[in-house]
Design a protein around this motif. Structure first.
Motif, PDB file in Angstrom:
ATOM      1  N   TYR A   9       0.860  -1.190   0.000  1.00 26.60           N
ATOM      2  CA  TYR A   9       0.000   0.000   0.000  1.00 26.60           C
ATOM      3  C   TYR A   9       0.889   1.231   0.000  1.00 26.60           C
ATOM      4  CZ  TYR A   9      -4.170  -2.657   1.472  1.00 26.60           C
ATOM      5  OH  TYR A   9      -5.228  -3.521   1.547  1.00 26.60           O
ATOM      6  N   GLU A  12      -0.899   7.707   2.333  1.00 21.76           N
ATOM      7  CA  GLU A  12      -1.733   8.769   1.738  1.00 21.76           C
ATOM      8  C   GLU A  12      -0.875   9.867   1.118  1.00 21.76           C
ATOM      9  OE1 GLU A  12      -4.858  10.128   4.381  1.00 21.76           O
ATOM     10  OE2 GLU A  12      -5.731   8.121   4.379  1.00 21.76           O
ATOM     11  N   ARG A  76      -9.303   9.361  -0.724  1.00 17.34           N
ATOM     12  CA  ARG A  76      -8.648   8.851   0.485  1.00 17.34           C
ATOM     13  C   ARG A  76      -9.543   7.872   1.253  1.00 17.34           C
ATOM     14  NH1 ARG A  76      -7.256  14.434   1.065  1.00 17.34           N
ATOM     15  NH2 ARG A  76      -5.190  14.795   0.206  1.00 17.34           N
ATOM     16  N   MET A  77     -10.873   7.920   0.979  1.00 20.77           N
ATOM     17  CA  MET A  77     -11.743   6.911   1.608  1.00 20.77           C
ATOM     18  C   MET A  77     -11.629   5.567   0.886  1.00 20.77           C
ATOM     19  SD  MET A  77     -15.233   8.731   2.922  1.00 20.77           S
ATOM     20  CE  MET A  77     -16.012   8.965   1.328  1.00 20.77           C
ATOM     21  N   ILE A  78     -11.345   5.597  -0.402  1.00 18.53           N
ATOM     22  CA  ILE A  78     -11.394   4.344  -1.181  1.00 18.53           C
ATOM     23  C   ILE A  78     -10.030   3.911  -1.717  1.00 18.53           C
ATOM     24  CG2 ILE A  78     -13.779   4.676  -1.886  1.00 18.53           C
ATOM     25  CD1 ILE A  78     -12.640   5.677  -4.647  1.00 18.53           C
ATOM     26  N   ARG A  79      -9.029   4.724  -1.575  1.00 20.48           N
ATOM     27  CA  ARG A  79      -7.713   4.436  -2.089  1.00 20.48           C
ATOM     28  C   ARG A  79      -6.694   4.695  -0.982  1.00 20.48           C
ATOM     29  NH1 ARG A  79      -8.282   3.389  -7.052  1.00 20.48           N
ATOM     30  NH2 ARG A  79      -6.060   3.051  -7.172  1.00 20.48           N
ATOM     31  N   PRO A  80      -5.401   4.355  -1.126  1.00 19.11           N
ATOM     32  CA  PRO A  80      -4.856   3.606  -2.244  1.00 19.11           C
ATOM     33  C   PRO A  80      -5.377   2.170  -2.256  1.00 19.11           C
ATOM     34  CG  PRO A  80      -3.252   3.749  -0.493  1.00 19.11           C
ATOM     35  CD  PRO A  80      -4.411   4.609  -0.078  1.00 19.11           C
TER      36      PRO A  80
ATOM     37  N   PRO B   5      -4.452  10.098   9.118  1.00 21.12           N
ATOM     38  CA  PRO B   5      -4.894   9.746   7.766  1.00 21.12           C
ATOM     39  C   PRO B   5      -6.298   9.142   7.783  1.00 21.12           C
ATOM     40  CG  PRO B   5      -3.288   8.144   8.571  1.00 21.12           C
ATOM     41  CD  PRO B   5      -3.400   9.202   9.637  1.00 21.12           C
ATOM     42  N   TYR B   6      -6.924   9.076   6.619  1.00 21.46           N
ATOM     43  CA  TYR B   6      -8.218   8.408   6.530  1.00 21.46           C
ATOM     44  C   TYR B   6      -8.087   6.935   6.933  1.00 21.46           C
ATOM     45  CZ  TYR B   6     -10.689  12.236   4.165  1.00 21.46           C
ATOM     46  OH  TYR B   6     -11.298  13.420   3.869  1.00 21.46           O
ATOM     47  N   LYS B   7      -7.042   6.305   6.412  1.00 23.46           N
ATOM     48  CA  LYS B   7      -6.881   4.882   6.697  1.00 23.46           C
ATOM     49  C   LYS B   7      -5.472   4.603   7.196  1.00 23.46           C
ATOM     50  CE  LYS B   7      -8.328   3.830   2.617  1.00 23.46           C
ATOM     51  NZ  LYS B   7      -8.639   3.100   1.384  1.00 23.46           N
ATOM     52  N   TYR B   9      -2.885   1.492   7.805  1.00 19.31           N
ATOM     53  CA  TYR B   9      -2.553   0.074   7.635  1.00 19.31           C
ATOM     54  C   TYR B   9      -1.238  -0.202   8.357  1.00 19.31           C
ATOM     55  CZ  TYR B   9      -5.820  -0.568   3.702  1.00 19.31           C
ATOM     56  OH  TYR B   9      -6.927  -0.669   2.914  1.00 19.31           O
ATOM     57  N   VAL B  84      -9.937   2.928  10.043  1.00 15.69           N
ATOM     58  CA  VAL B  84     -10.406   4.066   9.254  1.00 15.69           C
ATOM     59  C   VAL B  84     -10.889   5.195  10.164  1.00 15.69           C
ATOM     60  CG1 VAL B  84     -11.931   4.777   7.370  1.00 15.69           C
ATOM     61  CG2 VAL B  84     -11.204   2.385   7.540  1.00 15.69           C
ATOM     62  N   TYR B 101     -13.094   3.287  12.840  1.00 11.66           N
ATOM     63  CA  TYR B 101     -13.607   1.918  12.792  1.00 11.66           C
ATOM     64  C   TYR B 101     -12.571   0.980  12.203  1.00 11.66           C
ATOM     65  CZ  TYR B 101     -15.093   3.236   7.992  1.00 11.66           C
ATOM     66  OH  TYR B 101     -15.154   3.683   6.686  1.00 11.66           O
ATOM     67  N   GLU B 378     -19.687   7.366   4.314  1.00  8.45           N
ATOM     68  CA  GLU B 378     -18.385   6.696   4.290  1.00  8.45           C
ATOM     69  C   GLU B 378     -18.175   5.838   3.049  1.00  8.45           C
ATOM     70  OE1 GLU B 378     -15.688   6.750   6.585  1.00  8.45           O
ATOM     71  OE2 GLU B 378     -16.732   8.585   7.104  1.00  8.45           O
TER      72      GLU B 378
END
Lengths: 453, 453
Positions: A9, A12, A76-80, B5-7, B9, B84, B101, B378
């Motif tokens: 991944y 962001e 940024r919600m769906i990627r990377p 960040p949004y996500k 990992y 997220v 979440y 979302e």
């Protein structure tokens, strides 16, 4: 060689903040023509139908176009999306090849389509439009537009190819959950739909006809435009996020593919995936093999003609030069789903004509065979569309096993098959066949091509 | 405060390589009893029914148990899952709360269930077993086991609650694509199934009854054992990867939740998510609020009794002390799906009894309302089960808006709703109701509790 993780991944911060335009490196790419004057279309021509910013992008020859901040927020919600090393598939095949795939199916639309739906809805909102119309074949694009439109507060009407709406009843429910209104096509809500029904009341519909209906609906409503999820240059532009992310991830692994593979209907996933590698090839910097994989049931590259054609059955769109089977080509109602379109994006068609892109047509059952091998090893259940690329990737990997070569293979896994279970059931029960069109069907499609010059 | 960040990992190197056992910090957790002797069960007792290594884990009080390398290989295909930050939901609610979440739905099983299915299939293979049986309610566990079993080369028979198999026709197709054999339950293939059909030929089935069928089938086959996807301690152990990853990601963001929320059927997702925070609380190190959210239609914590009970309708399992409605409780056939189980994991029940875990029952329509708010902001379409946690998280965030507090809320988004579109359709069309059981229904469930001591 570095240790390669299963999934890579980007952070962001590493996500691309500009789209890359494949066409910028292809000055010889044929222009879109006005069907009346046969002259290149103007921004004004296109803006009657399309959102203005999208029309600008359609005609742009800039190499990079900035991604707006509010689009980045959604991205940024769906990627990377992950770049995955297919260790389990490699092991099952016993191949020395290194197989990677860029997986676009982790969002709810189930495919890469959301990458273009988001900017399309955003630019519509910026322009002050209140509604949009579109069509959907397999349902992925319609779902993606529904998600994007509800986020930006735009009403959406979706014309869904009738056979798809029957094969995938719950796709409609998803779109409605996101607030869209969905009409099976052809319908009696438009002249184009009524004409198709008059010609054949039992028609199962086609993407070309659904486009005609959506176009007509957009023209007859206030403050409304039409949006499209494939074929056009601005769609490929948005999809370049796939290829830009894949390239950054591959570079970080110190990998450069020998072969890049994508499934191809209108060309949006393939065009997005290959953008930097095709640019390398056009610049003479490298020569990865690039392979478009299409269904043998709808073989626009491998059996079509490179000619100006309409995008829709009712012949209302501008003329696009592309490899095409003719807008009157009637694909068999098998499960190639989102790949059942008569033409192919102009840039990709030109690359193919230039010999920089190879094409391969694969039969339906061999595709599902590959899909199941993939699902049972890599875990993810692929969309039938995406499984066309898997078929070709497996064939490349098996050729490596034969030759002993350790090629680096990159393919696009454009989406998941969670709404395609009827097709999987048909395959498993033996009810599916391959449906390769005969010469007569092809000629009848070509007969619909416009006579120009 | 760091930029969030949004996500988030984790890298593969940061993934946990050992599971954490919640029970290790709870010496007062009541043991499983043999239903004949009413003495604590032995490893030998359990190994007749369960895979031996899983039976060991069921009884283990070790705090950490290493994850085998071959399980890690599969985990690396499906994990880490993203943590997220729900920026879009926060904005839509206008709350000062920070909502996070942990999203377990990006794999094909569509939920966290795969985290336990993988080691269960692996240990079966290690033991030299050739087949497994199980049951599935909503279909997520059956799908997960199908994926894990085909990967490790184990045959799988799934007993699927009849009402679920009708509501989710394509779930069966997914399991079959992964090579499993699926039987709607109750069926005429077992004594337990035939008894249920004799009692009520029109029965829609229950998880408790499907368990009875799967157990019986496992006992009558050679080289076969029974596996279960929730309720038991070894399942919570495997699910600790959720909480361990979430904790590492939250720590990296310098965040510690004020509130941790999970939906609760048998307790596997909740138990996995809270493992480190509950340990903090048991050790007196911190006092985050922990909330179990259950359907008002099947309220084992909020309206059940803390008592020894059977896990199945046929009363063939060992006795587990848990908050229970009685194995004879008949949940209404609404769409709480995977949460329609009469009991709750022992450790979680004990935490609740100790006042360290709060519980909240939410009604069906309020859950779908929250699900749609979440989907439209979302982007991700949640499983109805997971939407119970969303409902509670939204309620907490709205309370923060009222009070002006900027709480940190962490909830578990256990899965996606792609196979639940019939339920969404029913909600959107107004055909869904809340189905709160009356006192009589509850008493009739309690009447099925075993009389002990």
């Amino acid at each position: 060689m570095k240790t390669i993780p299963y999934k890579t991944y980007l952070s962001e911060q590493q996500m691309p903040d500009a789209w890359q335009n494949l066409r910028a490196d292809m000055p010889h790419c044929p222009p879109i023509l006005h069907p009346g004057t046969l002259q290149p279309v103007t921004l004004d021509d296109l803006s009657h139908v399309f959102v203005e910013e999208l029309a600008k992008q359609e005609l742009s020859t800039e190499k990079f176009i900035s991604i707006p901040g509010e689009v980045m927020d959604f991205y940024r919600m769906i990627r990377p999306s992950p770049l995955v090393r297919a260790y389990a598939l490699e092991k099952a095949l016993g191949t020395p090849a290194r197989i990677y795939y860029k997986f676009e199916g982790t969002n709810t639309s189930g495919s890469h389509k959301l990458n273009s739906a988001v900017p399309q809805a955003y630019y519509a909102k910026q322009q002050g439009l209140t509604s949009l119309t579109t069509e959907t074949g397999a349902g992925q694009w319609g779902t993606a537009m529904s998600m994007a439109c509800v986020y930006y507060g735009i009403d959406l009407s979706v014309y869904m190819v009738k056979i798809s709406s029957q094969q995938k009843p719950y796709r409609k429910a998803v779109m409605e959950t996101y607030g869209a209104s969905v009409t099976p096509s052809p319908s009696n809500t438009t002249n184009a739909g009524r004409a198709a029904l008059a010609e054949n009341p039992d028609t199962q519909g086609s993407l070309g006809n659904a486009i005609s209906e959506a176009l007509e609906a957009a023209m007859t409503r206030d403050n409304c435009r039409y949006v499209l999820g494939s074929v056009l240059q601005h769609v490929l532009l948005h999809q370049s996020v796939i290829g830009l992310e894949a390239r950054a991830a591959m570079d970080s692994l110190e990998e450069y593919p020998d072969v890049v593979i994508g499934c191809a209907g209108g060309g949006s996933n393939l065009g997005g995936l290959i953008v930097t590698y095709a640019a390398d090839k056009l610049a003479g910097k490298a020569s990865p093999e690039i392979i478009a994989v299409e269904p043998a049931s709808c073989p626009s590259l491998t059996r079509g003609k490179f000619a100006y054609d309409f995008g829709d059955v009712a012949k209302t769109t501008p003329l696009i030069k592309m490899y095409t089977l003719g807008s009157g080509f009637k694909p068999h109602a098998n499960h190639a789903g989102g790949l059942r379109y008569h033409g192919m994006n102009t840039s990709l068609s030109q690359l193919y004509d230039d010999g920089l892109l190879h094409a391969k047509a694969v039969t339906q059952r061999s595709v599902f065979d590959a899909a199941i091998t993939f699902a049972r090893t890599e875990g993810t259940l692929p969309a039938p569309e995406s499984a066309h690329a898997i078929r070709a990737a497996i064939d490349e990997a098996l050729a490596c096993k034969e030759s002993g070569e350790s090629k680096c293979i990159l393919f696009g896994l454009s989406g998941t098959g969670y709404f395609d279970m009827q097709a999987y059931q048909d395959y498993l029960s033996g009810a599916m066949d391959d449906n390769i069109p005969g010469e007569e069907t092809l000629q009848s499609g070509f007969a619909s091509l416009p006579q120009i010059g």
